[in-house]
Design a protein around this motif. Structure first.
Motif, PDB file in Angstrom:
ATOM      1  N   TYR A 152      -9.315  -4.164  -0.879  1.00  0.00           N
ATOM      2  CA  TYR A 152      -8.589  -4.617   0.419  1.00  0.00           C
ATOM      3  C   TYR A 152      -7.216  -3.830   0.691  1.00  0.00           C
ATOM      4  N   CYS A 196       0.844  -1.240   0.077  1.00  0.00           N
ATOM      5  CA  CYS A 196      -0.083   0.060   0.218  1.00  0.00           C
ATOM      6  C   CYS A 196       0.914   1.117  -0.001  1.00  0.00           C
ATOM      7  N   CYS A 201      -5.203   0.186   9.994  1.00  0.00           N
ATOM      8  CA  CYS A 201      -5.767  -0.639   8.707  1.00  0.00           C
ATOM      9  C   CYS A 201      -6.062  -2.007   9.155  1.00  0.00           C
ATOM     10  N   TYR A 252      -0.151   3.941   1.548  1.00  0.00           N
ATOM     11  CA  TYR A 252      -0.488   4.431   2.765  1.00  0.00           C
ATOM     12  C   TYR A 252       0.162   3.717   3.988  1.00  0.00           C
ATOM     13  N   GLN A 272       0.737  -3.999   4.698  1.00  0.00           N
ATOM     14  CA  GLN A 272       1.983  -3.657   5.062  1.00  0.00           C
ATOM     15  C   GLN A 272       3.070  -4.579   5.126  1.00  0.00           C
ATOM     16  N   ASN A 274      -7.999   4.573  -1.692  1.00  0.00           N
ATOM     17  CA  ASN A 274      -7.654   5.701  -0.644  1.00  0.00           C
ATOM     18  C   ASN A 274      -7.644   7.064  -1.352  1.00  0.00           C
ATOM     19  N   CYS A 313      -1.610   3.533   7.308  1.00  0.00           N
ATOM     20  CA  CYS A 313      -2.601   3.673   8.453  1.00  0.00           C
ATOM     21  C   CYS A 313      -2.601   2.920   9.551  1.00  0.00           C
TER      22      CYS A 313
HETATM   23  S1  SF4 Z   1      -6.359   1.437   5.409  1.00  0.00           S
HETATM   24 FE1  SF4 Z   1      -6.561   1.497   3.061  1.00  0.00          FE
HETATM   25  S2  SF4 Z   1      -5.166   2.981   2.603  1.00  0.00           S
HETATM   26 FE2  SF4 Z   1      -4.715   2.609   4.814  1.00  0.00          FE
HETATM   27  S3  SF4 Z   1      -2.972   1.079   4.960  1.00  0.00           S
HETATM   28 FE3  SF4 Z   1      -5.006   0.109   4.871  1.00  0.00          FE
HETATM   29  S4  SF4 Z   1      -5.149  -0.442   2.591  1.00  0.00           S
HETATM   30 FE4  SF4 Z   1      -3.812   1.113   2.944  1.00  0.00          FE
END
Ligand code: SF4
Ligand code: SF4
Length: 347
Positions: A126, A82, A89, A84, A96, A155, A86
């Motif tokens: 996902y 990803c 998540c 991001y 990750q 996102n 988060c």
């Molecule tokens: S919530 Fe969405 S944008 Fe954030 S790390 Fe997880 S998959 Fe990525």
């Protein structure tokens, strides 16, 4: 491995990836921020092309898409990685993940599976699909030849170049905001500098006539809640119009934010009211199964039009051309709404 579709070669075998807002400058032998794009000898490659870590048949409501073939299904796929980070998540184990893992699949394999399950759509979901735009593009191109729709759950980080490319075959996008689009929240909890790229992406999606639904994860005690939500709702009404479905999602403790309690139900209800007060006509509760705000009501006369429970449609009360049967108001829904077929899923 597949050579990336959206990048520039710079001097000294350095490349710039243009798939997402980060526009990573990547020296030879190095990875981009998402860890799945690699510069090999001056060319950029996707390391996750066809490496699927998730393949499921989901209700389309799970994306969530409430105004797009309600009651249908989406064959849902993902790869690791990803762009991001988060801290909340709920798919952190794959988003990750640093190792490139997954089953080898071709775009044709994915389309075959979607056809086998008679899915209305394929959903790229996902984890962030933008970082694997190459596989999404190839798959969606074939899917569209069979009349299968394509949807992104994103996102909002797609670059305008990525939207130009994928929008040829992309029918719908669920664009996720978190923490009422508060900039400090994005930086502190997601390692994302700013939110302007999401608004730019939404305008580009609108321009390309992609069906848009927006979610907003409401996290307790983060940011100036009311002011941020007001600004977000106002931007949507002013720029995309009042008919864009807006989903207010309840936060649950997860991953690195296990110490934060779930969003109180009253906060979700207050947010829904505020978004409606600002002119949004279709505002839904998310992660609150059984709540009345999962249903679609006629914004003109209040008649119940689609009843839902969690991800499932349990009752439909619309005319064939998606009008309110009581007052005749045209409801902005694509496709025919139908009651979900529970037998399709492992419940
Ligand atoms: S919530 Fe969405 S944008 Fe954030 S790390 Fe997880 S998959 Fe990525
Ligand atoms: S997809 Fe985004 S994060 Fe990944 S290399 Fe490209 S610009 Fe960087």
């Amino acid at each position: 491995m597949k050579e990336a579709y959206i990048y520039n070669k710079l001097e000294n075998k350095v490349v710039r990836c243009n798939a997402c807002f980060r526009k990573c400058i990547i020296p030879e032998g190095k990875l981009g921020f998402c860890m799945v794009k690699k510069n090999i000898d001056g060319k950029l490659y996707s390391l996750v092309y066809g490496k699927l870590v998730a393949e499921n048949l989901d209700p389309i409501e799970k994306k969530p898409l409430f105004h797009f073939w309600p009651g249908s299904t989406a064959y849902s796929i993902a790869t690791v990685g990803c762009n991001y980070r988060c801290q909340f998540c709920c798919n952190w184990d794959i988003s990750q993940e640093r190792e490139i893992i997954g089953s080898n699949r071709t775009p044709e394999d994915v389309v075959d599976q979607a056809r086998k399950y008679r899915a209305t759509a394929i959903s790229y979901t996902y984890t962030e699909p933008t970082i694997n735009i190459e596989f999404a593009y190839d798959t969606s191109k074939i899917a569209s030849q069979y009349g299968i729709k394509n949807t992104f759950v994103t996102n909002g980080s797609m670059s305008v170049e990525a939207i130009d490319l994928i929008s040829k075959y992309l029918d719908a996008a669920t664009v996720d905001f978190k923490g009422n689009a508060n900039k400090n929240f994005y930086l502190k909890r997601m390692t994302v500098p700013g939110v302007d790229h999401i608004f730019e992406g939404l305008l580009a999606l609108k321009e390309k006539k992609v069906h848009i639904e927006i979610t907003n994860l409401v996290v307790p005690k983060e940011g100036d809640f009311m002011e941020d939500l007001r600004a977000l709702a106002k931007w949507i009404v002013d720029n995309l119009g009042p008919d864009v479905p807006f989903h207010v999602l309840r936060f649950f403790p997860n991953y690195l934010m296990n110490d934060v309690p779930p969003t109180p139900v009253e906060t979700i209800e207050k947010s829904i009211k505020l978004a409606k007060d600002f002119g949004l006509r279709y505002v839904y509760a998310g992660n609150l199964p059984g709540h009345e705000s999962e249903n679609t009501y006629c914004p003109k006369c209040g008649t119940l039009l689609i009843e839902r429970n969690g991800f499932f449609v349990t009752k439909v009360n619309l005319t064939k051309d998606n009008k309110c049967p009581k007052c005749g108001e045209k409801i902005p829904i694509l496709g025919e709404a139908k009651i979900s077929s529970f037998s399709l899923f492992n419940l």
